[in-house]
Write a protein that holds these residues in place. Sequence first.
Motif, PDB file in Angstrom:
ATOM      1  N   ARG A   1      42.203  29.460  38.452  1.00 59.89           N
ATOM      2  CA  ARG A   1      41.660  30.144  39.629  1.00 59.89           C
ATOM      3  C   ARG A   1      42.278  31.531  39.787  1.00 59.89           C
ATOM      4  O   ARG A   1      41.577  32.501  40.104  1.00 59.89           O
ATOM      5  N   ARG A   2      43.584  31.623  39.568  1.00 58.17           N
ATOM      6  CA  ARG A   2      44.235  32.939  39.661  1.00 58.17           C
ATOM      7  C   ARG A   2      43.711  33.880  38.594  1.00 58.17           C
ATOM      8  O   ARG A   2      43.489  35.076  38.837  1.00 58.17           O
ATOM      9  N   GLU A   3      43.509  33.345  37.394  1.00 61.83           N
ATOM     10  CA  GLU A   3      42.982  34.170  36.313  1.00 61.83           C
ATOM     11  C   GLU A   3      41.565  34.646  36.631  1.00 61.83           C
ATOM     12  O   GLU A   3      41.215  35.816  36.393  1.00 61.83           O
TER      13      GLU A   3
ATOM     14  N   GLU B   1      40.238  35.077  39.627  1.00 63.41           N
ATOM     15  CA  GLU B   1      40.290  36.087  40.681  1.00 63.41           C
ATOM     16  C   GLU B   1      40.709  37.443  40.128  1.00 63.41           C
ATOM     17  O   GLU B   1      40.220  38.486  40.567  1.00 63.41           O
ATOM     18  N   SER B   2      41.634  37.424  39.163  1.00 59.77           N
ATOM     19  CA  SER B   2      42.058  38.702  38.587  1.00 59.77           C
ATOM     20  C   SER B   2      40.923  39.367  37.815  1.00 59.77           C
ATOM     21  O   SER B   2      40.757  40.592  37.868  1.00 59.77           O
ATOM     22  N   TYR B   3      40.115  38.559  37.092  1.00 58.85           N
ATOM     23  CA  TYR B   3      38.963  39.109  36.386  1.00 58.85           C
ATOM     24  C   TYR B   3      37.912  39.642  37.364  1.00 58.85           C
ATOM     25  O   TYR B   3      37.292  40.682  37.135  1.00 58.85           O
ATOM     26  N   ARG B   4      37.704  38.919  38.483  1.00 53.22           N
ATOM     27  CA  ARG B   4      36.747  39.381  39.480  1.00 53.22           C
ATOM     28  C   ARG B   4      37.190  40.712  40.077  1.00 53.22           C
ATOM     29  O   ARG B   4      36.373  41.611  40.300  1.00 53.22           O
ATOM     30  N   ALA B   5      38.497  40.811  40.367  1.00 58.94           N
ATOM     31  CA  ALA B   5      39.004  42.049  40.952  1.00 58.94           C
ATOM     32  C   ALA B   5      38.873  43.220  39.979  1.00 58.94           C
ATOM     33  O   ALA B   5      38.689  44.376  40.383  1.00 58.94           O
ATOM     34  N   ARG B   6      38.946  42.926  38.705  1.00 57.59           N
ATOM     35  CA  ARG B   6      38.914  44.007  37.707  1.00 57.59           C
ATOM     36  C   ARG B   6      37.511  44.360  37.269  1.00 57.59           C
ATOM     37  O   ARG B   6      37.175  45.546  37.128  1.00 57.59           O
TER      38      ARG B   6
ATOM     39  N   GLN C   1      30.537  45.110  42.291  1.00 58.19           N
ATOM     40  CA  GLN C   1      31.906  45.589  42.159  1.00 58.19           C
ATOM     41  C   GLN C   1      32.367  46.183  43.467  1.00 58.19           C
ATOM     42  O   GLN C   1      31.565  46.735  44.242  1.00 58.19           O
TER      43      GLN C   1
END
Length: 438
Positions: A386-388, A390-395, A407
Amino acid sequence: MPRELPRDGSSCVRAVVRVRPLLRHELDKGAESCCEVPDAQSMLIRSAPGSSQWRKYAFDATLPSDRSQKQVFQECGAAQLVDSAANGYSATILAYGQTGSGKTHTMMGRLGVDSGRGDEVKKDDGMIMRAAKRLFRRTGSNDDRDISGFSVGCSFAEIFNAPGAVNECICDLLNPDSGNLQVRSSQKQGFFIENLAVFDCKSVADVRNALEAGLQNRRVSAHALNKDSSRSHALFTLYIDSEGTAPGDEDGPSVKRYGKITFVDLAGSERLKDSLSEGNARKETQAINKSLFTLGQVISQLAKGETRHVPYRNSKLTVLLQESFGGEALCLMVTCISPSFTFAEESSNSLNYAQKAMTIQNCPVVRLDEQQRVLFDLRAENAALRRELESYRARFGVLTPRGSLLQGPEMAPEIEQGGSLMSGVLPQGDARPSSGTT
């Protein structure tokens, strides 16, 4: 100061040195000390009286001869290992050194003088009784709100060389009639002593009674170097079962933890020409030196980073210590040395092994119930994914159900309207359950 745990969860073997005082017969002969302790983490040693050449060693802690049993327990880091065992870790405290250097006194203390002490800790009590006192004080307090339901047990075994035996034998000191016990292995327990009795302990007094009863059965004998020389390796273990939340998952369900701490009092290494051992005592000495030599080989090989062919199986001692050196346990190695110049070479050898041991990396883990361990690992993996995500979504943004990429600020309205941006999205072929109609 104790070394901090590396961020990857590994932990080096902690090495501490204790210097015993010069004995009365050594002082009567005019003996001088071959070592000095300039500070809390350094040791100086020289090979001959009057020599100006000192060799310096560095350890996690160095304890001079004036340290009391209480100070040794406090300064060597043993208290932290007891706390870790109460939290579900496996830990080992091992006393290493030549014969007559104070290993048994450090671990066991002076027992049997007054059996009416009960739960009280005496000035001469060693590591085991002080650890038991701290453990029961901890289990009786409310300091650990996330852990409850403690139960404590103990076992006491020795590894020795029986007359006429080719290999090492294992005896249950709390049940000596059980015969020669065998070392077995399982995925859950690793290497363990089969059929070793474990006695419930409700108080510090119960631990003391078990320790004193076992010591009555331990093999000791006199020789030229030590009138009460231990002729076996002794392993006293406290088992701590408890319930609480898994580490790092305070909001999760309660899980069972299985911690333990093993106190290993090794038989002392000795030279036959100095101990003057004869007959069966000579064979005992050879067997002790052989097992200690194997332990030295294990330490040396692990210190070099060579983990493929470590000779654990060359001795039952090293098989049982595999978890402690290069395994999943926390380990404290207390090296005891004699300050007499007579034993300067042996003391230097002990210090060399202690320095090597400091470089050995272990990977301590909390010992959980097997099924709960699987659930805990799955929950941890799910949280990491889940953390991974979220990081991809943010990027890179988020893919909507209509196939467009959002975006930055564009993501907020879509979330408000449709909740999770991926809800309702099905892979090609419609993965919904069949209704049974065609």
